[in-house]
Design a protein around this motif. Structure first.
Motif, PDB file in Angstrom:
ATOM      1  N   VAL A  29       0.853  -1.191   0.000  1.00  0.00           N
ATOM      2  CA  VAL A  29       0.000   0.000   0.000  1.00  0.00           C
ATOM      3  C   VAL A  29       0.885   1.236   0.000  1.00  0.00           C
ATOM      4  O   VAL A  29       1.597   1.510   0.973  1.00  0.00           O
ATOM      5  CB  VAL A  29      -0.930   0.020   1.228  1.00  0.00           C
ATOM      6  CG1 VAL A  29      -1.828   1.254   1.188  1.00  0.00           C
ATOM      7  CG2 VAL A  29      -1.761  -1.258   1.296  1.00  0.00           C
ATOM      8  N   TYR A  30       0.865   1.984  -1.101  1.00  0.00           N
ATOM      9  CA  TYR A  30       1.637   3.221  -1.211  1.00  0.00           C
ATOM     10  C   TYR A  30       0.734   4.409  -0.860  1.00  0.00           C
ATOM     11  O   TYR A  30      -0.470   4.388  -1.131  1.00  0.00           O
ATOM     12  CB  TYR A  30       2.194   3.399  -2.631  1.00  0.00           C
ATOM     13  CG  TYR A  30       3.268   2.411  -3.000  1.00  0.00           C
ATOM     14  CD1 TYR A  30       4.594   2.637  -2.646  1.00  0.00           C
ATOM     15  CD2 TYR A  30       2.962   1.249  -3.701  1.00  0.00           C
ATOM     16  CE1 TYR A  30       5.585   1.720  -2.974  1.00  0.00           C
ATOM     17  CE2 TYR A  30       3.950   0.327  -4.035  1.00  0.00           C
ATOM     18  CZ  TYR A  30       5.263   0.577  -3.664  1.00  0.00           C
ATOM     19  OH  TYR A  30       6.235  -0.331  -3.996  1.00  0.00           O
ATOM     20  N   HIS A  31       1.324   5.440  -0.276  1.00  0.00           N
ATOM     21  CA  HIS A  31       0.560   6.623   0.140  1.00  0.00           C
ATOM     22  C   HIS A  31       1.063   7.858  -0.606  1.00  0.00           C
ATOM     23  O   HIS A  31       2.275   8.079  -0.668  1.00  0.00           O
ATOM     24  CB  HIS A  31       0.688   6.843   1.650  1.00  0.00           C
ATOM     25  CG  HIS A  31       0.286   5.668   2.472  1.00  0.00           C
ATOM     26  ND1 HIS A  31       1.188   4.708   2.884  1.00  0.00           N
ATOM     27  CD2 HIS A  31      -0.927   5.277   2.948  1.00  0.00           C
ATOM     28  CE1 HIS A  31       0.557   3.786   3.591  1.00  0.00           C
ATOM     29  NE2 HIS A  31      -0.724   4.107   3.646  1.00  0.00           N
ATOM     30  N   GLU A  32       0.141   8.638  -1.116  1.00  0.00           N
ATOM     31  CA  GLU A  32       0.502   9.878  -1.797  1.00  0.00           C
ATOM     32  C   GLU A  32       0.558  11.051  -0.823  1.00  0.00           C
ATOM     33  O   GLU A  32       0.709  12.197  -1.236  1.00  0.00           O
ATOM     34  CB  GLU A  32      -0.489  10.167  -2.928  1.00  0.00           C
ATOM     35  CG  GLU A  32      -0.450   9.128  -4.038  1.00  0.00           C
ATOM     36  CD  GLU A  32      -1.383   9.469  -5.182  1.00  0.00           C
ATOM     37  OE1 GLU A  32      -2.067  10.517  -5.093  1.00  0.00           O
ATOM     38  OE2 GLU A  32      -1.445   8.695  -6.155  1.00  0.00           O
ATOM     39  N   TYR A  33       0.400  10.763   0.433  1.00  0.00           N
ATOM     40  CA  TYR A  33       0.480  11.762   1.492  1.00  0.00           C
ATOM     41  C   TYR A  33       1.471  11.265   2.535  1.00  0.00           C
ATOM     42  O   TYR A  33       1.816  10.083   2.561  1.00  0.00           O
ATOM     43  CB  TYR A  33      -0.892  11.993   2.129  1.00  0.00           C
ATOM     44  CG  TYR A  33      -1.550  10.724   2.608  1.00  0.00           C
ATOM     45  CD1 TYR A  33      -1.302  10.216   3.888  1.00  0.00           C
ATOM     46  CD2 TYR A  33      -2.417  10.008   1.775  1.00  0.00           C
ATOM     47  CE1 TYR A  33      -1.874   9.040   4.330  1.00  0.00           C
ATOM     48  CE2 TYR A  33      -3.007   8.827   2.208  1.00  0.00           C
ATOM     49  CZ  TYR A  33      -2.739   8.351   3.480  1.00  0.00           C
ATOM     50  OH  TYR A  33      -3.317   7.179   3.913  1.00  0.00           O
ATOM     51  N   VAL A  34       1.904  12.164   3.415  1.00  0.00           N
ATOM     52  CA  VAL A  34       2.842  11.806   4.479  1.00  0.00           C
ATOM     53  C   VAL A  34       2.199  12.149   5.822  1.00  0.00           C
ATOM     54  O   VAL A  34       2.017  13.323   6.151  1.00  0.00           O
ATOM     55  CB  VAL A  34       4.191  12.545   4.339  1.00  0.00           C
ATOM     56  CG1 VAL A  34       5.112  12.162   5.491  1.00  0.00           C
ATOM     57  CG2 VAL A  34       4.840  12.233   3.005  1.00  0.00           C
ATOM     58  N   ASP A  35       1.844  11.120   6.555  1.00  0.00           N
ATOM     59  CA  ASP A  35       1.337  11.286   7.921  1.00  0.00           C
ATOM     60  C   ASP A  35       2.439  10.813   8.871  1.00  0.00           C
ATOM     61  O   ASP A  35       2.703   9.610   8.973  1.00  0.00           O
ATOM     62  CB  ASP A  35       0.071  10.462   8.146  1.00  0.00           C
ATOM     63  CG  ASP A  35      -1.152  11.076   7.484  1.00  0.00           C
ATOM     64  OD1 ASP A  35      -1.036  12.194   6.953  1.00  0.00           O
ATOM     65  OD2 ASP A  35      -2.219  10.435   7.487  1.00  0.00           O
ATOM     66  N   ILE A  36       3.070  11.762   9.545  1.00  0.00           N
ATOM     67  CA  ILE A  36       4.235  11.441  10.371  1.00  0.00           C
ATOM     68  C   ILE A  36       3.824  11.195  11.821  1.00  0.00           C
ATOM     69  O   ILE A  36       3.271  12.080  12.485  1.00  0.00           O
ATOM     70  CB  ILE A  36       5.284  12.565  10.312  1.00  0.00           C
ATOM     71  CG1 ILE A  36       5.801  12.731   8.881  1.00  0.00           C
ATOM     72  CG2 ILE A  36       6.443  12.274  11.261  1.00  0.00           C
ATOM     73  CD1 ILE A  36       6.842  13.812   8.728  1.00  0.00           C
ATOM     74  N   SER A  37       4.104   9.995  12.294  1.00  0.00           N
ATOM     75  CA  SER A  37       3.899   9.673  13.705  1.00  0.00           C
ATOM     76  C   SER A  37       5.107  10.190  14.491  1.00  0.00           C
ATOM     77  O   SER A  37       6.246   9.891  14.133  1.00  0.00           O
ATOM     78  CB  SER A  37       3.771   8.159  13.903  1.00  0.00           C
ATOM     79  OG  SER A  37       2.698   7.643  13.159  1.00  0.00           O
ATOM     80  N   VAL A  38       4.843  10.973  15.512  1.00  0.00           N
ATOM     81  CA  VAL A  38       5.911  11.552  16.325  1.00  0.00           C
ATOM     82  C   VAL A  38       5.908  10.873  17.689  1.00  0.00           C
ATOM     83  O   VAL A  38       4.936  10.970  18.438  1.00  0.00           O
ATOM     84  CB  VAL A  38       5.733  13.076  16.488  1.00  0.00           C
ATOM     85  CG1 VAL A  38       6.880  13.660  17.296  1.00  0.00           C
ATOM     86  CG2 VAL A  38       5.644  13.757  15.134  1.00  0.00           C
ATOM     87  N   ALA A  39       6.970  10.162  18.005  1.00  0.00           N
ATOM     88  CA  ALA A  39       7.053   9.464  19.287  1.00  0.00           C
ATOM     89  C   ALA A  39       7.164  10.478  20.427  1.00  0.00           C
ATOM     90  O   ALA A  39       8.066  11.314  20.437  1.00  0.00           O
ATOM     91  CB  ALA A  39       8.245   8.516  19.299  1.00  0.00           C
ATOM     92  N   VAL A  40       6.216  10.410  21.368  1.00  0.00           N
ATOM     93  CA  VAL A  40       6.158  11.348  22.492  1.00  0.00           C
ATOM     94  C   VAL A  40       6.099  10.550  23.788  1.00  0.00           C
ATOM     95  O   VAL A  40       5.347   9.577  23.902  1.00  0.00           O
ATOM     96  CB  VAL A  40       4.919  12.258  22.381  1.00  0.00           C
ATOM     97  CG1 VAL A  40       4.822  13.181  23.592  1.00  0.00           C
ATOM     98  CG2 VAL A  40       4.957  13.080  21.103  1.00  0.00           C
ATOM     99  N   SER A  41       6.876  10.963  24.770  1.00  0.00           N
ATOM    100  CA  SER A  41       6.889  10.286  26.066  1.00  0.00           C
ATOM    101  C   SER A  41       5.730  10.792  26.921  1.00  0.00           C
ATOM    102  O   SER A  41       5.590  11.990  27.149  1.00  0.00           O
ATOM    103  CB  SER A  41       8.217  10.536  26.780  1.00  0.00           C
ATOM    104  OG  SER A  41       8.250   9.870  28.018  1.00  0.00           O
TER     105      SER A  41
END
Length: 419
Positions: free
Chosen positions: A276-288
């Motif tokens: 599955v390729y995505h034409e958008y970028v959803d960035i998960s940001v690791a947070v403590s």
């Protein structure tokens, strides 16, 4: 009229949660939409609001108990009278009796209600119950657990010490017995704490990533001079215009968008026998967060500017500390950035966040000698790590993606002209 309080819908594919804490106890007045309980799910802690105003009645579930969506967990008496008013005379009598006991040297049982609420809430359930039972202030007890945390044994010992210190001569024998049963000096202690639901899920998902993905990590180092210079030059103007500080994460998020555009496999994932390729970028940001690591998502990062990204990250960090992140905040994500450098990490091999196929690990910035134009100079350097699923991403693609990120950080102009 009695109103049953049920477990609300917790999010897509989430069917149950665990009672983390009761925010109201029987007899307390409750307002409409006021939180009465905290539920721990696989990803976040969710507050359960009251749909009506009234008085808290029977609790149908205990702290630590797993409850399904739709299950009845409490009863609220609509329009009832809080116990503090309806039982004022009885309470006054109890307080008088407890006052006599206190003067006689007994420990007042109701002192628990005066314990600092913030300090008590930060304790694990077993320790919290012991603190409330003995009516102690946790801030006055020295913890012997890991990282100085309080253990149940610490609370029991403090309770015994308090009782022995206030007992009369007639109570000397019990006090001596309590003292003799205290742990011997030098005894090695152990503490058992039940894993929170979130920690169990984190463990399961990360182990699953190791079991199912072909994990590999590639490294590079990055000269942070240009980004640091740009940040120092524009930070005041940036803060004045956008009401947010200019941080490093904004630079890395935009650099990652460039890399993922050129290497789409790093922004894809495997689903069955399909990619599955995505034409958008959803960035998960690791947070403590207090209960563990959470990964809220910056959606459509490819279309957002530095200010919007920095505001999203700051908002996620604040809400993670406050425990107010929602399931929707965590849903999705096509790529993850984890910044261990804020804790002093020099280098690491981060684990991907399934079903994603790649994660970028950032580390601390430190001055190191490097060779530039044939001369040894001191530069602020950072190690970058890109862990990826080798089933989907080849080594050439992984190295290329990391190299694009490195070049964009070392020459931020590339982010303006899409190079």
């Amino acid at each position: 009229m009695s109103k049953e309080i049920t477990v609300p819908t917790l999010g897509e594919s989430v069917t149950e949660g665990t009672i983390g804490e009761w925010l109201k106890k029987p007899g307390d007045a409750v307002a409409v939409d006021e939180p009465i309980a905290s539920l721990e799910t696989d990803k976040v802690a969710v507050e359960v609001p009251s749909p009506v105003a009234g008085v808290m009645g029977e609790l149908k579930a205990e702290v630590g108990e797993t409850v399904e969506v739709g299950a009845v967990i409490a009863i609220i008496e609509e329009g009832g009278t809080p116990a503090a008013k309806g039982e004022e005379a009885g309470r006054a009598k109890e307080e008088r009796e407890e006052g006599k006991q206190e003067r006689a040297g007994d420990t007042p049982k109701t002192q628990a209600k005066d314990a600092p609420s913030d300090a008590v809430k930060a304790l694990n359930p077993a320790v919290r119950r012991a603190v409330l039972e003995h009516g102690l202030d946790p801030s006055t007890i020295k913890g012997t657990g890991r990282d100085g945390r309080l253990t149940k044994e610490d609370v029991e010992a403090a309770a015994k010490a308090k009782k022995s210190g206030s007992d009369t001569v007639a109570d000397a024998a019990p006090a001596q017995a309590a003292t003799s049963s205290a742990p011997a000096s030098g005894e090695r202690k152990e503490e058992r704490v039940k894993m929170t639901r979130m920690r169990q899920t984190i463990a399961k998902r990360l182990k699953g990533a190791q079991d199912n993905a072909a994990l590999l990590t590639t490294f590079n180092d990055c000269d942070m001079s240009a980004v640091i210079e740009a940040r120092e030059k524009y930070k005041d103007l940036f803060a004045k215009k956008h009401d947010i500080k200019l941080g490093f994460m904004g630079f890395f998020a935009k650099a990652a968008c460039l890399a993922l555009k050129d290497v789409p496999a790093a922004n894809a994932y495997i689903e069955g026998d399909e990619i599955v390729y995505h034409e958008y970028v959803d960035i998960s940001v690791a947070v403590s967060a207090p209960n563990g690591l959470v990964v809220p998502v910056i959606r459509d990062a490819q279309d957002k500017g530095f200010a919007r990204i920095e505001k999203d990250i700051a908002d996620f960090g604040k809400r993670a500390r406050d425990g107010t992140l929602t399931m929707d905040d965590m849903k999705g994500g096509t790529f993850t950035i984890s910044n261990g450098g804020v804790f002093g990490s020099l280098m690491s091999t981060p684990i991907i966040n399934p079903p994603q196929s790649a994660v970028l690990g950032l580390h601390r910035i430190e001055d190191r000698p490097v060779v530039v134009n044939g001369e040894i100079v001191i530069r602020p350097m950072m190690y970058l790590a890109l862990s990826y699923d080798h089933r989907l991403i080849d080594g050439r693609e992984a190295v290329t993606a990391l190299k694009i990120i490195k070049e964009a950080i070392e020459d931020p102009t590339r982010m303006l002209i899409d190079l």
